[in-house]
Motif scaffolding. Structure first.
Motif, mmCIF file in Angstrom:
data_model
loop_
_atom_site.group_PDB
_atom_site.id
_atom_site.type_symbol
_atom_site.label_atom_id
_atom_site.label_comp_id
_atom_site.label_asym_id
_atom_site.label_seq_id
_atom_site.Cartn_x
_atom_site.Cartn_y
_atom_site.Cartn_z
ATOM 1 N N ARG A 227 0.729 -1.172 0.042
ATOM 2 C CA ARG A 227 -0.052 -0.109 0.125
ATOM 3 C C ARG A 227 0.974 1.214 -0.025
ATOM 4 O O ARG A 227 0.434 2.164 -0.870
ATOM 5 C CB ARG A 227 -0.975 0.214 1.268
ATOM 6 N N MET B 110 -8.343 7.671 -3.123
ATOM 7 C CA MET B 110 -6.895 7.905 -3.424
ATOM 8 C C MET B 110 -6.667 8.757 -4.465
ATOM 9 O O MET B 110 -5.486 9.644 -4.159
ATOM 10 C CB MET B 110 -6.429 6.450 -4.071
ATOM 11 N N TYR C 116 -8.614 -2.775 -5.269
ATOM 12 C CA TYR C 116 -9.490 -1.694 -4.625
ATOM 13 C C TYR C 116 -10.652 -1.717 -5.292
ATOM 14 O O TYR C 116 -10.772 -1.846 -6.513
ATOM 15 C CB TYR C 116 -8.584 -0.310 -4.682
ATOM 16 N N ARG D 50 0.743 4.104 -3.182
ATOM 17 C CA ARG D 50 0.703 5.546 -2.725
ATOM 18 C C ARG D 50 1.790 6.285 -3.166
ATOM 19 O O ARG D 50 1.588 7.576 -3.732
ATOM 20 C CB ARG D 50 0.283 5.618 -1.210
ATOM 21 N N GLU D 51 3.011 5.852 -3.069
ATOM 22 C CA GLU D 51 4.035 6.743 -3.440
ATOM 23 C C GLU D 51 4.360 6.571 -5.084
ATOM 24 O O GLU D 51 4.587 7.604 -5.782
ATOM 25 C CB GLU D 51 5.476 5.710 -2.943
ATOM 26 N N SER E 104 1.599 9.354 -5.857
ATOM 27 C CA SER E 104 2.185 10.500 -5.547
ATOM 28 C C SER E 104 3.172 11.064 -6.600
ATOM 29 O O SER E 104 3.140 12.166 -6.915
ATOM 30 C CB SER E 104 2.792 10.575 -4.372
#
Length: 187
Positions: free
Chosen positions: A80, A153, A145, A84-85, A88
């Protein structure tokens, strides 16, 4: 000579790593880096940038390792972080566009011809998707997801997530038809 492992299980390894033990941190990195690079690579086309994002993800993981409470798998928690990285990174690079024009303009993308669907060919097809479609497609189909989670997100609506997935699937099906690979993705 019998080799005795320093850490009998991952829980011990994580606890040692969270206390700053460099050997344990290195072992965690070596154990999980190949899988985590694969996760980052699903989102980021260039393997060098994907590797940079993976390293950033590991740095974040080591900084927050003391917050891991051993509920669920460590690998899932780390995964996770990597997802997310990756998101980003793509946002910072402004690669993500949720727009119908991208779909229309990207249909002419060519993919190396192949008669069988090996992993590299599938990754090429996914890489050819517009970035917004690709992120939603991977988050939904690979990571599992739900649309509500994806919407949160990516800061989009649930309907946008559903639309992006639908368009990604259609674009992939069109690419497969153009390459005369019949029967894939037709459910």
């Amino acid at each position: 000579m019998k080799i005795i492992p320093f850490y009998k299980n991952e829980k011990q390894l994580v606890k040692k790593a969270s206390s700053g033990n460099r050997d344990a941190q290195e072992r965690l990195y070596k154990k999980h880096a190949p899988k985590m690079l694969s996760v980052c690579r699903q989102y980021i086309k260039d393997v060098h940038f994907a590797e940079d994002v993976m390293v950033q993800g590991f740095l974040k993981m080591f900084n927050k390792l003391n917050t891991f409470n051993f509920e669920g798998s460590f690998e899932g928690w780390l995964r996770r972080i990597m997802v997310r990285e990756s998101i980003s990174y793509l946002r910072k690079q402004q690669f993500v566009v949720y727009d119908d024009e991208v779909y229309e303009n990207n249909q002419s993308t060519t993919i190396a011809q192949s008669t069988d669907l090996d992993t590299e060919h599938i990754q090429q097809l996914i890489d050819a998707l517009p970035q917004g479609y690709k992120m939603v497609f991977v988050l939904y189909t690979v990571e599992g997801y739900k649309h509500k989670e994806i919407a949160e997100m990516l800061s989009i609506t649930e309907s946008t997530s559903k639309t992006q997935l639908l368009k990604a699937r259609k674009l992939l099906q069109d690419q497969l038809r153009q390459q005369n690979i019949i029967g894939y993705g037709n459910r």
